[in-house]
Design a protein around this motif. Structure first.
Motif, short mmCIF file in Angstrom:
data_model
loop_
_atom_site.label_atom_id
_atom_site.label_comp_id
_atom_site.label_asym_id
_atom_site.label_seq_id
_atom_site.Cartn_x
_atom_site.Cartn_y
_atom_site.Cartn_z
N VAL A 111 23.69 -32.20 -23.95
CA VAL A 111 22.87 -30.59 -22.60
C VAL A 111 23.82 -31.69 -21.30
N VAL A 112 23.94 -30.47 -20.23
CA VAL A 112 25.31 -30.03 -19.10
C VAL A 112 24.48 -30.75 -18.00
N LEU A 113 24.86 -31.76 -17.44
CA LEU A 113 24.56 -31.90 -15.57
C LEU A 113 25.38 -31.45 -14.73
N ARG A 114 24.55 -31.10 -13.89
CA ARG A 114 25.10 -30.56 -12.56
C ARG A 114 24.96 -31.41 -10.95
N ASN A 115 25.96 -31.99 -10.34
CA ASN A 115 25.19 -32.56 -9.87
C ASN A 115 25.29 -31.94 -7.59
N LYS A 116 24.16 -31.21 -7.79
CA LYS A 116 23.93 -30.68 -6.36
C LYS A 116 22.99 -31.66 -5.64
N SER A 117 22.36 -31.13 -4.95
CA SER A 117 21.78 -32.29 -4.03
C SER A 117 20.82 -32.83 -4.59
N LYS A 118 20.33 -32.32 -6.11
CA LYS A 118 19.87 -33.80 -7.11
C LYS A 118 20.17 -33.83 -8.78
N VAL A 119 20.46 -34.56 -9.18
CA VAL A 119 21.25 -34.25 -10.36
C VAL A 119 19.85 -32.93 -11.55
N LYS A 125 12.66 -20.00 -30.43
CA LYS A 125 11.96 -19.25 -31.34
C LYS A 125 11.18 -19.63 -31.85
N PHE A 126 10.64 -20.90 -31.88
CA PHE A 126 9.10 -21.18 -32.49
C PHE A 126 8.36 -21.48 -31.43
N ASN A 127 8.57 -21.65 -30.25
CA ASN A 127 7.46 -21.63 -29.46
C ASN A 127 8.67 -21.73 -27.88
N PRO A 128 8.79 -20.53 -27.24
CA PRO A 128 9.22 -20.20 -26.15
C PRO A 128 8.48 -21.52 -24.91
N ASN A 129 7.50 -21.85 -24.76
CA ASN A 129 7.57 -22.24 -23.94
C ASN A 129 7.35 -23.94 -23.40
N LEU A 130 8.03 -24.53 -25.09
CA LEU A 130 8.68 -25.42 -25.16
C LEU A 130 10.01 -25.46 -24.60
N PHE A 131 10.81 -24.41 -24.53
CA PHE A 131 12.19 -24.60 -24.41
C PHE A 131 12.32 -24.23 -22.68
N ILE A 132 12.63 -24.81 -22.13
CA ILE A 132 12.92 -25.46 -20.59
C ILE A 132 13.98 -24.97 -20.24
N LYS A 133 14.17 -23.91 -19.00
CA LYS A 133 15.49 -23.57 -19.21
C LYS A 133 16.57 -25.04 -17.88
N LYS A 134 15.73 -25.43 -17.11
CA LYS A 134 16.28 -26.70 -16.17
C LYS A 134 15.31 -27.45 -15.65
N SER A 135 16.07 -28.50 -15.88
CA SER A 135 15.01 -29.75 -14.83
C SER A 135 15.73 -30.85 -14.14
N PRO A 136 15.28 -31.07 -13.15
CA PRO A 136 15.50 -31.99 -12.17
C PRO A 136 15.54 -33.70 -13.09
N LEU A 137 16.60 -34.68 -12.79
CA LEU A 137 17.09 -35.62 -14.09
C LEU A 137 16.14 -36.73 -13.26
N ALA A 138 15.07 -37.43 -13.96
CA ALA A 138 13.95 -38.83 -13.64
C ALA A 138 14.25 -39.55 -14.17
N LEU A 139 14.97 -39.98 -15.45
CA LEU A 139 15.06 -40.88 -16.21
C LEU A 139 15.90 -40.73 -16.86
#
Length: 326
Positions: A183-191, A240-254
């Protein structure tokens, strides 16, 4: 053959003169494929295959050795080295390849008297693309990523540590999917965590039986493929299996560092900032000299809760432990 990709807003034009290389490009960068781009191309990268041709190359003087690598190609260990000079990366494997690129792109020459190994092509493609991304503020990390309650959970570790098994289990329990291996990380105001590939892998086709209920063979073939170079390795395309499971991006928590154990149940243990920094630094895969990479790792270790995750024989209850920590 010419391919165009829009990777996190960075526009790539990639050319290749080999069908296998073109196929591997489509697989590796499937998420980012776009129609032809005519203007504002940020990176131009060429993969050139020269069969039965001699290509002479001299490494620039005073080039700094960053490290060496060993690839297992059909049972044979292939050694190579990575060098750095004048903001350029030089990836060299004797009698097989010479490559160089910077943040605007470059050229990758492959010259061989025999069939090109697909694993070597995957390594070349991923190394060049991910390194260029890291120069533009997007840092690849060897980790799996899931999402719950709109918060990202990272599982960072070496191959065989249990990242794919844990991710597949959590998907069954309703977690979203960000990535299986990188996965790819980017640090702005939060990661933020960004996905790089929609596939999740397994050594056992029966492992995915949960996903294939009420689906016929033709449907299964569209969302999986068998990588013939790694016998028994199956891949499921989550998008392709389930587009609802696939997330485009998300803030890192743990962040978890999975460790295989002989326990019956999973156990979670908080680790220190120093240990978290060392473990994360081993998994951030960009290869250039980059102070921002060090700063990102230190920021993660100090601002994101990091844990060792001892994986037991039974993963039951793991999802509840993660939810309580978030």
């Amino acid at each position: 053959m010419e391919h165009f990709y829009n990777i996190y807003g960075i526009k790539f034009r990639i050319r290749t003169n080999n069908r296998l290389m073109s196929f591997r490009l489509r697989r590796a960068l499937e998420l980012f494929k776009v129609r032809r781009l005519k203007k504002d191309i940020d990176v131009k990268l060429d993969f050139i295959y020269l069969r039965n041709k001699v290509f002479k190359f001299r490494l620039p003087k005073d080039a700094q050795l960053l490290g060496s690598f060993i690839l297992n190609l059909n049972g044979q260990k292939v050694k190579g080295s990575t060098y750095y000079k004048d903001n350029k990366i030089f990836l060299i494997q004797e009698k097989l390849m010479y490559s160089h690129w910077d943040e605007q792109g470059g050229s990758c020459f492959i010259f061989s008297n025999s069939y090109i190994n697909s694993r070597w092509l995957n390594y070349l493609i991923n190394t060049s693309i991910l390194d260029i991304l890291s120069r533009k503020g997007y840092f690849p990390i060897h980790a799996a990523g899931t999402v719950i309650n709109k918060k990202g959970v990272l599982f960072a570790g070496d191959s065989g540590s249990g990242k794919s098994t844990t991710t597949a289990y959590l998907i069954k329990k309703g977690f979203g999917f960000l990535g299986d291996d990188t996965v790819v990380l980017r640090n702005k105001s939060k990661v933020w965590i960004y996905p790089f590939s929609p596939y999740i892998s397994s050594d056992n086709s029966n492992f995915f039986s949960h996903f294939f209920k009420n689906k016929n063979i033709s449907q299964i073939k569209k969302i999986t493929y068998y990588w013939f170079k790694e016998k028994g390795k199956f891949f499921l395309n989550i998008k392709k299996f389930n587009p609802n499971l696939f997330i485009k991006k998300s803030p890192l928590a743990l962040i978890f560092f999975p460790i295989l154990s002989k326990r019956d149940e999973c156990k979670v243990k908080r680790i220190s900032i120093q240990e978290a920094s060392c473990r994360l630094l081993r998994q951030v895969t960009s290869i250039g000299e980059d102070k921002e990479k060090i700063l990102l790792v230190n920021f993660l270790a100090m601002n994101v809760n990091c844990y060792k995750l001892y994986l037991g024989k039974n993963l039951k209850g793991l999802e509840a432990k993660i939810k309580t920590l978030i």
